[in-house]
Design a protein around this motif. Structure first.
Motif, PDB file in Angstrom:
ATOM      1  N   GLN A 111      44.859  31.788  39.192  1.00 45.27           N
ATOM      2  CA  GLN A 111      45.779  33.065  38.420  1.00 45.27           C
ATOM      3  C   GLN A 111      46.283  32.420  37.438  1.00 45.27           C
ATOM      4  O   GLN A 111      47.770  32.593  37.098  1.00 45.27           O
ATOM      5  N   TYR A 112      45.624  32.067  36.404  1.00 45.22           N
ATOM      6  CA  TYR A 112      46.316  31.532  34.844  1.00 45.22           C
ATOM      7  C   TYR A 112      46.217  32.627  33.845  1.00 45.22           C
ATOM      8  O   TYR A 112      46.915  32.342  33.097  1.00 45.22           O
ATOM      9  N   ASN A 113      45.667  33.660  34.113  1.00 41.13           N
ATOM     10  CA  ASN A 113      45.591  34.900  33.030  1.00 41.13           C
ATOM     11  C   ASN A 113      46.430  35.906  33.604  1.00 41.13           C
ATOM     12  O   ASN A 113      47.196  36.602  32.666  1.00 41.13           O
ATOM     13  N   SER A 114      46.305  36.445  35.132  1.00 41.71           N
ATOM     14  CA  SER A 114      46.895  37.385  35.664  1.00 41.71           C
ATOM     15  C   SER A 114      46.936  37.347  37.087  1.00 41.71           C
ATOM     16  O   SER A 114      46.903  36.077  37.609  1.00 41.71           O
ATOM     17  N   VAL A 115      47.176  38.562  37.556  1.00 45.32           N
ATOM     18  CA  VAL A 115      47.214  38.299  39.345  1.00 45.32           C
ATOM     19  C   VAL A 115      45.722  38.281  39.907  1.00 45.32           C
ATOM     20  O   VAL A 115      45.517  37.642  40.687  1.00 45.32           O
ATOM     21  N   PHE A 116      44.868  38.338  38.674  1.00 46.84           N
ATOM     22  CA  PHE A 116      43.311  38.383  39.215  1.00 46.84           C
ATOM     23  C   PHE A 116      42.988  36.608  39.284  1.00 46.84           C
ATOM     24  O   PHE A 116      43.677  35.886  38.300  1.00 46.84           O
ATOM     25  N   TRP A 117      41.985  36.625  39.996  1.00 52.58           N
ATOM     26  CA  TRP A 117      41.670  35.113  40.062  1.00 52.58           C
ATOM     27  C   TRP A 117      40.282  34.951  39.057  1.00 52.58           C
ATOM     28  O   TRP A 117      39.158  35.452  39.217  1.00 52.58           O
ATOM     29  N   ASP A 118      40.894  33.991  38.308  1.00 51.31           N
ATOM     30  CA  ASP A 118      39.774  33.713  37.119  1.00 51.31           C
ATOM     31  C   ASP A 118      39.188  32.420  37.337  1.00 51.31           C
ATOM     32  O   ASP A 118      39.791  31.415  37.616  1.00 51.31           O
TER      33      ASP A 118
END
Length: 381
Positions: free
Chosen positions: A45-52
């Motif tokens: 989660q380095y951009n948002s709460v989503f897992w990228d």
């Protein structure tokens, strides 16, 4: 000039040198030693709460000048291995020549001892007969026996020296068979000039100069390593969520970007020390060239002085002493047979004649060994 000193013989003796040349040739291809490529991945989660996720490839390289200097250094090291081979080959040839002519010299000494032993054996037989008949005293018989005993000791020592030399000869030629040099002991011809100097093309000088060239290239390489390092990276990442353009992007969408970096040598104290140390290595190599050249020239001058000395001494023996020795021995034999001289007087005269012949062989051997050394010093190998 030697029957057994053929190039094919040296291939076995110089196997390591040939392998070293091959090793340096293969090593030349290692000049462009680019560091390993890094493949990196991220997930989280380095951009948002989503897992990228993100995948990147990074590559760092030295400044191109570094690779150029490494290539130049390896080329000089390759030349050094070739010069080492040339020197070793020249030294092997010289050593084989020394052993070859030393063997011929010992064979001639052996012949002289055999002749002397045969001569004394005849006179011992006569001395024993005369002693038994009461025509002479015990002194004559004892002296004759002692002379034969001395010759027997010399023959044993000579035989031992020849056996050791044969083993050394066998080792030098790397042969499983027991080898013995064949030939006749002659005085090697001379084509020397008294103002001869050691050529810069001599293998030892070439090696010293090559060491200087290597030191120069190492110094240039150390300086090049202070140049900036370069880095480049390519990355592909997902960015789930609402983008800046008010569009929603799922994980399947990929976004790419490139990284470019430059490594700046801020902490260069260690590298500076290596550069300064490489300068000292250049000075050492220069001093070695100067000393090595003077040392070889001194060796040459010493050989030339010995050459002149041996030349004069051999002239005396060849023009006078050898002929006089033969006349003395023949005359002494006749006079002893006629009872004109005593046995002890005959011993003194004959020993003197034999000693002259033995000394002449010693001079021939010294001449040949000196000529081999001179040829080694004066040839460019």
């Amino acid at each position: 000039c030697l029957p057994l000193a053929q190039a094919k013989t040296y291939l076995l003796l110089l196997k390591n040198n040939l392998l070293q040349i091959e090793f340096q040739e293969k090593l030349k291809r290692s000049a462009f030693d680019v560091p390993q490529t890094q493949v990196l991945g991220q997930y989280g989660q380095y951009n948002s709460v989503f897992w990228d996720n993100q995948i990147g490839i990074n590559q760092s390289i030295s400044f191109p000048t570094v690779y150029l200097r490494q290539k130049e250094l390896l080329e000089q090291l390759s030349k050094a291995s070739e010069n080492d081979y040339a020197l070793k080959k020249a030294e092997m040839k010289k050593q084989v020549g020394e052993i070859f002519y030393q063997w011929l010299y010992l064979k001639e000494k052996q012949k002289l001892l055999e002749q002397s032993d045969s001569l004394y054996a005849k006179f011992l037989e006569k001395s024993v007969l005369r002693y038994n008949q009461g025509e002479t005293n015990l002194l004559e018989k004892s002296t004759a026996e002692n002379q034969r005993g001395q010759i027997a000791v010399q023959k044993l020592q000579l035989q031992n020296d020849m056996e050791l030399l044969k083993l050394k000869f066998q080792l030098m030629l790397n042969s499983v068979d027991a080898l013995s040099p064949k030939g006749t002991l002659n005085k090697l011809e001379s084509v020397l000039k008294l103002d001869s100097v050691v050529s810069d093309g001599h293998a030892q000088i070439r090696i010293l100069k090559q060491n200087k060239a290597i030191a120069d290239k190492k110094h240039e390489l150390q300086r090049a390593r202070k140049l900036p390092e370069l880095a480049v990276g390519i990355n592909s990442t997902s960015i789930q969520g609402m983008g800046a353009d008010d569009v929603y992007y799922p994980r399947s969408n990929r976004f790419q970007y490139v990284q470019i970096g430059v490594g700046i040598p801020i902490f260069s104290r260690a590298q500076n020390a290596q550069i300064e140390a490489s300068k000292v290595q250049i000075s050492i190599a220069e001093n070695q060239i100067d000393y090595g050249s003077k040392s070889l020239q001194t060796d040459l001058e010493m050989c030339l002085k010995l050459y002149n000395n041996l030349s004069e001494r051999l002239k005396i023996y060849e023009s006078m002493s050898l002929q006089n020795a033969i006349i003395t021995q023949e005359t002494a034999n006749v006079q002893y047979q006629n009872g004109e001289i005593s046995f002890l007087e005959w011993i003194i005269l004959v020993n003197g004649a034999i000693q002259i012949q033995s000394t002449y062989l010693d001079l021939i051997n010294a001449w040949n060994q000196n000529m081999i050394q001179l040829n080694y010093l004066l040839n460019e190998n």
